[in-house]
Design a protein around this motif. Structure first.
Motif, short mmCIF file in Angstrom:
data_model
loop_
_atom_site.label_atom_id
_atom_site.label_comp_id
_atom_site.label_asym_id
_atom_site.label_seq_id
_atom_site.Cartn_x
_atom_site.Cartn_y
_atom_site.Cartn_z
N GLU A 45 -0.55 2.33 -8.52
CA GLU A 45 -0.22 1.66 -7.26
C GLU A 45 -0.54 0.20 -7.36
O GLU A 45 -1.60 -0.19 -7.80
CB GLU A 45 -1.01 2.28 -6.11
CG GLU A 45 -0.79 1.55 -4.82
CD GLU A 45 -1.46 2.28 -3.70
OE1 GLU A 45 -2.01 1.62 -2.80
OE2 GLU A 45 -1.45 3.52 -3.72
N PHE A 99 8.41 0.72 -2.82
CA PHE A 99 7.65 1.60 -1.95
C PHE A 99 8.57 2.31 -0.96
O PHE A 99 9.59 1.78 -0.52
CB PHE A 99 6.55 0.82 -1.25
CG PHE A 99 5.60 0.19 -2.23
CD1 PHE A 99 4.79 0.98 -3.02
CD2 PHE A 99 5.56 -1.18 -2.38
CE1 PHE A 99 3.93 0.42 -3.95
CE2 PHE A 99 4.70 -1.75 -3.31
CZ PHE A 99 3.88 -0.96 -4.09
N SER A 100 8.17 3.52 -0.61
CA SER A 100 9.09 4.44 0.07
C SER A 100 9.42 4.05 1.50
O SER A 100 10.34 4.61 2.08
CB SER A 100 8.52 5.86 0.04
OG SER A 100 7.19 5.89 0.52
N GLN A 101 8.70 3.08 2.10
CA GLN A 101 9.11 2.69 3.44
C GLN A 101 10.53 2.13 3.42
O GLN A 101 11.30 2.35 4.36
CB GLN A 101 8.14 1.67 4.06
CG GLN A 101 8.03 0.33 3.36
CD GLN A 101 6.86 0.28 2.42
OE1 GLN A 101 6.42 1.31 1.91
NE2 GLN A 101 6.33 -0.91 2.19
N TYR A 119 9.27 4.10 -6.29
CA TYR A 119 7.92 4.36 -6.79
C TYR A 119 7.57 5.84 -6.65
O TYR A 119 7.80 6.45 -5.61
CB TYR A 119 6.94 3.49 -6.01
CG TYR A 119 5.49 3.73 -6.28
CD1 TYR A 119 4.96 3.65 -7.57
CD2 TYR A 119 4.62 3.99 -5.22
CE1 TYR A 119 3.62 3.85 -7.80
CE2 TYR A 119 3.26 4.19 -5.44
CZ TYR A 119 2.76 4.12 -6.74
OH TYR A 119 1.43 4.32 -6.95
N PHE A 198 5.47 -7.07 1.88
CA PHE A 198 4.41 -6.14 1.51
C PHE A 198 3.14 -6.33 2.33
O PHE A 198 2.51 -5.36 2.76
CB PHE A 198 4.09 -6.29 0.02
CG PHE A 198 3.03 -5.36 -0.49
CD1 PHE A 198 3.32 -4.05 -0.82
CD2 PHE A 198 1.71 -5.80 -0.65
CE1 PHE A 198 2.33 -3.18 -1.29
CE2 PHE A 198 0.72 -4.95 -1.13
CZ PHE A 198 1.04 -3.63 -1.45
N GLY A 201 1.66 -4.77 5.57
CA GLY A 201 1.04 -3.46 5.53
C GLY A 201 -0.41 -3.48 5.94
O GLY A 201 -0.91 -2.54 6.56
N TRP A 284 0.71 0.04 7.49
CA TRP A 284 0.12 1.19 6.82
C TRP A 284 -0.58 2.11 7.81
O TRP A 284 -0.85 3.28 7.50
CB TRP A 284 -0.86 0.74 5.74
CG TRP A 284 -0.21 0.28 4.48
CD1 TRP A 284 1.11 0.01 4.29
CD2 TRP A 284 -0.85 0.04 3.23
NE1 TRP A 284 1.33 -0.40 3.00
CE2 TRP A 284 0.14 -0.40 2.32
CE3 TRP A 284 -2.16 0.12 2.80
CZ2 TRP A 284 -0.14 -0.73 1.01
CZ3 TRP A 284 -2.45 -0.22 1.47
CH2 TRP A 284 -1.44 -0.63 0.60
N ARG A 364 0.98 6.62 3.53
CA ARG A 364 0.89 5.34 4.23
C ARG A 364 2.14 4.49 3.97
O ARG A 364 2.46 3.61 4.75
CB ARG A 364 -0.38 4.60 3.85
CG ARG A 364 -0.46 4.16 2.41
CD ARG A 364 -1.72 3.33 2.21
NE ARG A 364 -1.79 2.79 0.87
CZ ARG A 364 -2.81 2.99 0.04
NH1 ARG A 364 -3.82 3.75 0.41
NH2 ARG A 364 -2.82 2.45 -1.16
N TYR A 365 2.85 4.75 2.85
CA TYR A 365 4.11 4.05 2.59
C TYR A 365 5.21 4.74 3.40
O TYR A 365 6.11 5.36 2.85
CB TYR A 365 4.46 4.09 1.10
CG TYR A 365 3.43 3.44 0.21
CD1 TYR A 365 2.94 2.17 0.50
CD2 TYR A 365 2.96 4.08 -0.92
CE1 TYR A 365 2.00 1.56 -0.32
CE2 TYR A 365 2.03 3.48 -1.75
CZ TYR A 365 1.55 2.22 -1.44
OH TYR A 365 0.63 1.62 -2.26
N GLN A 366 5.14 4.62 4.71
CA GLN A 366 6.02 5.37 5.58
C GLN A 366 7.12 4.47 6.14
O GLN A 366 6.86 3.36 6.60
CB GLN A 366 5.22 5.96 6.74
CG GLN A 366 4.47 4.90 7.55
CD GLN A 366 3.45 5.46 8.49
OE1 GLN A 366 3.80 6.06 9.50
NE2 GLN A 366 2.17 5.26 8.16
#
Length: 423
Positions: A45, A99-101, A119, A198, A201, A284, A364-366
């Motif tokens: 990460e 990141f998945s968001q 990721y 980023f 977050g 996050w 948390r990567y929402q």
């Protein structure tokens, strides 16, 4: 690595990527695990300082939805700090995410099939589909795409993917190993623009060279700006309306602060808990902050994104509720987590353990869809009297079935918006 083609005189980008995974097998091997390393997910990460910790991950790709997306052939612009105003000739057809968001945003806007990297996709993609299971016509095909952080952030990969847009923060990219601001500018000028943020977050400081241009956004503000990239304002507005209604439902029913439980958000790793705050700024915490629980570690200042405490410190705090981050991902078996706590001479005495209030949390990567489910889950875990009992999560299964009468948001409205049925 062979240069990708446009599909007219050779393999498609999808075929190319699938072939490429064999060539970089070590990068895409199933390394995601719930071990030590990053305090949260046990995988590689990138942190706010650009340092990577833990182990690497898998591969990912596109969402399948019903309905057609809105496209335009007229040039247009979208704006997001720190990239600023970005011009597009047409809606992007190949989209780089880390990141998945942002992956979840692409899915929500009907463009998940444009995603060409992600990721730890085996973990993140599986988790996303565990939510999408409850949305008719929505899914995400994460297999066959590279993890851009499985071996640092290779500039060559970005050239190979030849993306129309990089949904990643150029300031964050400049902190990665072997990257400088000039490398970031090179990719922008030679491949495609950056469009991501980023440090919203956690509201951490932006790296040198970006501070003056930086701005902090909420998750849903960022989603609105990404919707500009895809020219999908109607989808965004429909989903944002669901989110606003959810927040109204939750905030209007919270008990007084003095009646709320104490809680911690942690990840158990061997004999320590990696710890996170509940109510601080940043996307996050977009799933815990609206619930306003009393953070048992509110006064702790770890000087970075997370801290760590042992069992004795956890016993001293003795929270009513333990929210185990990453518990709804494939990286953790919550039955094993609960058993480990119960078997520990100190852990077994924790109030949350004795009262069966150790709960699985998501990522948390929402992105926006993930956020809706994670707010609902957290509300039921913290306040069952106000929002209905949490049905419990079984590791390896989708997000649990909640009776329709106990939904905190309308799944049908979300699925219809993603499918493009917004009129």
């Amino acid at each position: 690595m062979t240069e990708p083609t446009d599909g007219r005189d050779g393999p498609s980008r999808r075929q190319y990527l699938l072939a490429g995974t064999a060539a970089v097998g070590g990068l895409l091997a199933g390394c995601a695990s719930g071990g030590s390393g990053d305090p949260s997910n046990g995988t590689t990460e990138a942190t706010d300082s650009g340092v990577t910790t833990g182990e690497g991950g898998e591969t990912a790709d596109g969402a399948t939805t019903e309905g057609e997306s809105t496209t335009t052939q007229e040039p247009y612009t979208a704006t997001l700090a720190p990239a600023g105003e970005v011009s597009f000739d047409s809606v992007p057809e190949s989209v780089f995410t880390v990141f998945s968001q942002y992956t979840d945003m692409a899915v929500a806007l009907g463009h998940g099939d444009a995603v060409n990297a992600m990721y730890v996709p085996e973990m993140a993609g599986t988790t996303m589909n565990n939510y999408y299971e409850h949305l008719e016509g929505v899914s995400f095909d994460w297999e066959g795409l590279p993890d851009p952080l499985s071996d640092g952030l290779p500039k060559e990969l970005l050239y190979d993917l030849d993306s129309d847009v990089h949904l990643a923060d150029p300031a964050w990219a400049s902190t990665q190993k072997n990257w400088t601001k000039s490398d970031v500018d090179e990719i922008r000028d030679s491949v495609g623009p950056w469009f991501g943020n980023f440090y919203s977050g956690t509201h951490a400081d932006a790296p040198e060279g970006y501070g003056d241009a930086y701005q902090y956004y909420t998750l849903w503000e960022m989603f609105g700006h990404v919707a500009e990239v895809f020219q999908e304002r109607e989808r965004y507005e429909a989903l944002n309306a669901v989110h606003e209604d959810l927040l109204s439902t939750v905030e209007g029913s919270l008990p007084p602060k003095e009646e709320r439980p104490t809680a911690v958000r942690v990840t158990l790793s061997e004999d320590q808990f990696y710890t996170y705050h509940l109510n601080k700024p940043g996307y996050w915490l977009a799933d815990t902050r609206p619930l306003g629980a009393n953070d048992a570690f509110a006064e702790k200042d770890w000087g970075q994104l997370w801290g760590s405490v042992g069992f004795e410190a956890m016993a001293e705090a003795d929270p009513d509720v333990i929210l185990h981050l990453w518990g709804m991902t494939p990286n953790y078996d919550m039955a094993e987590v609960r058993q480990t706590l119960a078997d520990h001479p100190v852990g077994g005495q924790l109030s949350a353990v004795q009262n069966d209030r150790v709960y699985a949390q998501g990522m948390r990567y929402q992105g926006p869809i993930m956020n809706l489910f994670q707010i609902e889950a957290t509300a039921k875990q913290l306040y069952p009297e106000q929002f209905g009992e949490w049905p419990g999560y079984t590791s390896g299964e989708p997000y649990p079935d909640v009776p329709e009468g106990e939904w905190l948001f309308d799944r049908n409205a979300v699925a219809a918006a993603v499918r493009g049925e917004t009129s």
